[in-house]
Design a protein around this motif. Sequence first.
Motif, PDB file in Angstrom:
ATOM      1  N   THR A 158       0.811  -1.223   0.000  1.00 44.01           N
ATOM      2  CA  THR A 158       0.000   0.000   0.000  1.00 44.01           C
ATOM      3  C   THR A 158       0.844   1.272   0.000  1.00 44.01           C
ATOM      4  O   THR A 158       0.325   2.352  -0.277  1.00 44.01           O
ATOM      5  CB  THR A 158      -0.917   0.020   1.243  1.00 44.01           C
ATOM      6  N   CYS A 170       1.638 -10.610 -11.835  1.00 39.48           N
ATOM      7  CA  CYS A 170       0.612 -11.388 -11.143  1.00 39.48           C
ATOM      8  C   CYS A 170      -0.463 -11.837 -12.109  1.00 39.48           C
ATOM      9  O   CYS A 170      -0.847 -11.099 -13.026  1.00 39.48           O
ATOM     10  CB  CYS A 170      -0.027 -10.559 -10.031  1.00 39.48           C
ATOM     11  N   HIS A 189     -14.571   0.575  -4.873  1.00 38.83           N
ATOM     12  CA  HIS A 189     -13.117   0.674  -4.996  1.00 38.83           C
ATOM     13  C   HIS A 189     -12.551   1.871  -4.224  1.00 38.83           C
ATOM     14  O   HIS A 189     -11.377   1.882  -3.886  1.00 38.83           O
ATOM     15  CB  HIS A 189     -12.735   0.745  -6.480  1.00 38.83           C
ATOM     16  N   GLN A 194      -6.753   0.498  -0.674  1.00 41.37           N
ATOM     17  CA  GLN A 194      -6.201   0.536  -2.025  1.00 41.37           C
ATOM     18  C   GLN A 194      -4.772  -0.026  -2.022  1.00 41.37           C
ATOM     19  O   GLN A 194      -3.953   0.357  -1.196  1.00 41.37           O
ATOM     20  CB  GLN A 194      -6.156   1.970  -2.544  1.00 41.37           C
ATOM     21  N   VAL A 196      -1.166  -0.575  -4.209  1.00 38.48           N
ATOM     22  CA  VAL A 196      -0.426   0.017  -5.330  1.00 38.48           C
ATOM     23  C   VAL A 196       0.403  -1.027  -6.059  1.00 38.48           C
ATOM     24  O   VAL A 196       0.840  -0.803  -7.197  1.00 38.48           O
ATOM     25  CB  VAL A 196       0.478   1.166  -4.843  1.00 38.48           C
ATOM     26  N   SER A 197       0.631  -2.156  -5.413  1.00 33.01           N
ATOM     27  CA  SER A 197       1.375  -3.252  -6.050  1.00 33.01           C
ATOM     28  C   SER A 197       1.129  -4.506  -5.241  1.00 33.01           C
ATOM     29  O   SER A 197       0.373  -4.490  -4.257  1.00 33.01           O
ATOM     30  CB  SER A 197       2.872  -2.915  -6.121  1.00 33.01           C
ATOM     31  N   SER A 233      -8.893  -3.468  -2.842  1.00 32.44           N
ATOM     32  CA  SER A 233      -9.096  -3.029  -4.217  1.00 32.44           C
ATOM     33  C   SER A 233      -7.738  -2.792  -4.871  1.00 32.44           C
ATOM     34  O   SER A 233      -6.872  -2.131  -4.301  1.00 32.44           O
ATOM     35  CB  SER A 233      -9.921  -1.734  -4.236  1.00 32.44           C
ATOM     36  N   TRP A 234      -7.585  -3.359  -6.059  1.00 34.03           N
ATOM     37  CA  TRP A 234      -6.339  -3.163  -6.815  1.00 34.03           C
ATOM     38  C   TRP A 234      -6.661  -3.180  -8.300  1.00 34.03           C
ATOM     39  O   TRP A 234      -7.274  -4.122  -8.800  1.00 34.03           O
ATOM     40  CB  TRP A 234      -5.323  -4.261  -6.481  1.00 34.03           C
ATOM     41  N   GLU A 235      -6.294  -2.132  -8.954  1.00 37.16           N
ATOM     42  CA  GLU A 235      -6.509  -2.003 -10.388  1.00 37.16           C
ATOM     43  C   GLU A 235      -7.963  -2.274 -10.763  1.00 37.16           C
ATOM     44  O   GLU A 235      -8.274  -3.036 -11.684  1.00 37.16           O
ATOM     45  CB  GLU A 235      -5.567  -2.943 -11.153  1.00 37.16           C
ATOM     46  N   GLU A 236      -8.859  -1.638  -9.967  1.00 36.92           N
ATOM     47  CA  GLU A 236     -10.303  -1.692 -10.205  1.00 36.92           C
ATOM     48  C   GLU A 236     -10.887  -3.089 -10.039  1.00 36.92           C
ATOM     49  O   GLU A 236     -11.978  -3.381 -10.536  1.00 36.92           O
ATOM     50  CB  GLU A 236     -10.652  -1.155 -11.600  1.00 36.92           C
ATOM     51  N   ASN A 237     -10.180  -3.949  -9.338  1.00 34.55           N
ATOM     52  CA  ASN A 237     -10.694  -5.289  -9.025  1.00 34.55           C
ATOM     53  C   ASN A 237     -10.721  -5.473  -7.509  1.00 34.55           C
ATOM     54  O   ASN A 237      -9.996  -4.804  -6.772  1.00 34.55           O
ATOM     55  CB  ASN A 237      -9.835  -6.378  -9.660  1.00 34.55           C
ATOM     56  N   TYR A 239     -10.278  -8.150  -4.295  1.00 33.84           N
ATOM     57  CA  TYR A 239      -9.606  -9.404  -3.937  1.00 33.84           C
ATOM     58  C   TYR A 239      -9.895  -9.726  -2.468  1.00 33.84           C
ATOM     59  O   TYR A 239      -9.927  -8.829  -1.617  1.00 33.84           O
ATOM     60  CB  TYR A 239      -8.096  -9.285  -4.151  1.00 33.84           C
TER      61      TYR A 239
END
Length: 733
Positions: A158, A170, A189, A194, A196-197, A233-237, A239
């Motif tokens: 994050t 990934c 989202h 959030q 970032v990687s 939330s990561w890249e609009e998905n 998990y």
Amino acid sequence: MNHKIAKGQWTIAIAGSVTTLLALFLCVTHFPLGRHIDHIIYDQFLQKNHTPPVTRVPLIIDIDERSLREAGQWPWPRYQVAFLLKTLQQYEVAAVATDIIFAEPDMSSPINIQRNIKNILGVDIKFSGLPDSLKDNDKLLASNLKTGPFILGFDFITNPDQAKGIDANCELTPINPTIISSPGAIPVHEALPQAVSAICPLPLYSSNAPGAGFITIAADEDAIYRRVPLLFSWEENVYPSLALAALRQAFPEQNVVVKLNERGVQSIRFGNSVIPTDRQGKMLINYRGPSRTFDYISAIDILQRKASPADLKGRIAFIGTSAAGLKDIRPTSLDPGFPGVEVHATIVDNILSGQPVRQPEWAILIELSAVVITGAAITILLMWTNALWLSVPAVILSLGIWFGSSALFTHFHFFASPLYPIFTLVITFTFITAIKYWREEKAKEYIHSAFSHYLAPSVISQIMESPDLLKLEGQEKEVSIQFSDVRDFTSISEKLPPKQVTTLLHDYLTPMTEIITQHNGTLDKFIGDAVMAFWNAPVDVENHQIKSVKAALAQQKELAKLNNIFLESYGITIQAGIGLHSGLVHVGNMGTTELFDYTLIGDNVNLASRIEGLTKFYGLEILVSRSIVTACGDDFLFRFIDKVKVKGKAKPVAVYTVYEHDDVDHRIEEFNLFDKALESYAKGQFAETMELIRKLKTFGTDDVLYSLYEKRCNTLINNPPEVWDGIYQHTKK
């Protein structure tokens, strides 16, 4: 004075409001120290009230010290991991989740060993008799992952600074939760944490595994792990966490539902279990105990097939490590050395049992309401109650808040912090008590400065200890009143220079005033050479009539001593008359708003002054009214003098003089003879009275009194009244 009392109460009310508003502000802003104390309280509640696991679903497959000794150091070859997973699948577990990230290829694979030796040494080696399926451990593990209920772990990042240099290669499969949004709700989202990687398993693994879940969990400011995000939330998905992904694998028919409002996540539901979260979808973990509260099975026992099938079938297995050397230790509220893998097991148990700790967004409304109620209650009580009396109820109230909050936690798994209500109580109680103490000290200073010159030290001490006894507002009250006056002071003033007159007056008034205050009297005022004093105000004085008489007798004895000094110093002596009366008056601060004096007014004040004026007429040192005689009883010897109508009064008044018993034992015959004369006088037998009075004059005492009655009887004999009631009418003050 009513205004001042109201003003004082308003001061307390304002002070209580200020402290309550401060507590409300701190509660809403949740400043760092407050959060830290809240964490400590939460830990205390959890330590006292934690319960064992409710479900028997989660268990730990532990890569412990024994497994490392018997199966080799970590990391194990992937074929060994594949064998572990395959064996668990054969034990019929419902899901297997790995609290391990397989982010790099297995360098112990034969194919990788062959490649490395050739690249480094230039030697081309061959493996004979080795099946192709065992040449690449990564492919072997990937093929196993495809066939079983396996969930891989990965970690989100994050912090952008920490993400630098990480190649997030990934292939993760997101989930599609059902979203229920209220009007104005923010997008999911934006509500969720959030990333970032990410640090992910090898794409070979993640593309073949049925699912994956993040193991990301952040500690609170004090490095204790209490909350866990269930979704990221990561890249609009979206998990899931490792625990939630394992639950989805074990119970595929259950769906994940996210309920959103305008502030963020309201709750997350898995199947029929509603999971209370904060606005970012983080769940408060209800830890069931210290490490090893859940079932642990050593990984080596799985590899060697020593585990009982009954201990594994249908359960969710988390593969992780408790080995200290592998450093997967997470400090929790119940254990500073809690294995990270057991956190996931705890989450699964909380969700399935419906017993995560509930601290919904509206819980703060309970805390705020408790702050307002506590602040208002303690303020109102302190407005009307002494702080010392309220200290025990305040402690009881604090304990009630604490144990009430603890009961909510114990019975409903609901955490409403008692911090700010108790803080409100303590700070309000302390602040208002300090204000009241300051006001009392200021009042004592005022009392001391205002009354030190005309109240007895003992009375001042009594008021200082209990200022509430002091009542300066106007009130009706029975008091004993003294007027004293120096006789013929005008002629004395004419005989002496002004400076000597001033000195003489000072030398006379000083001891007279001291005697008044020594007998708990209050000096009202000096009126030239006259003194006005009273008893039983501003504070109650027990037996005030008796004390006023004792003061008058002591003053006359002191004057006799002073006259020896005055004769030597000034060549003169002085006489003073004292009048005493007891009755109901209006007492309090009299005057204007700016200029006022604490004094008495009323008809009884005037009567006391008239009685003092009669002392010169009868030639006596002290005269008192019937109310004084009645109140004092046999403490003194009272001698009836006359029944008169004083100037300005229609009602007759009986006046007496007073002596100490021991001072007049030798005059009993004289007093009895005077009483007999007054009986004849009351019957109108003036000739007989005249004869008795002439006998009294032979005693050589009270010549003025006896001469007065002789003259009066002579007048009445010569001019007999038509109707005689024994009452003499005075026409002068």
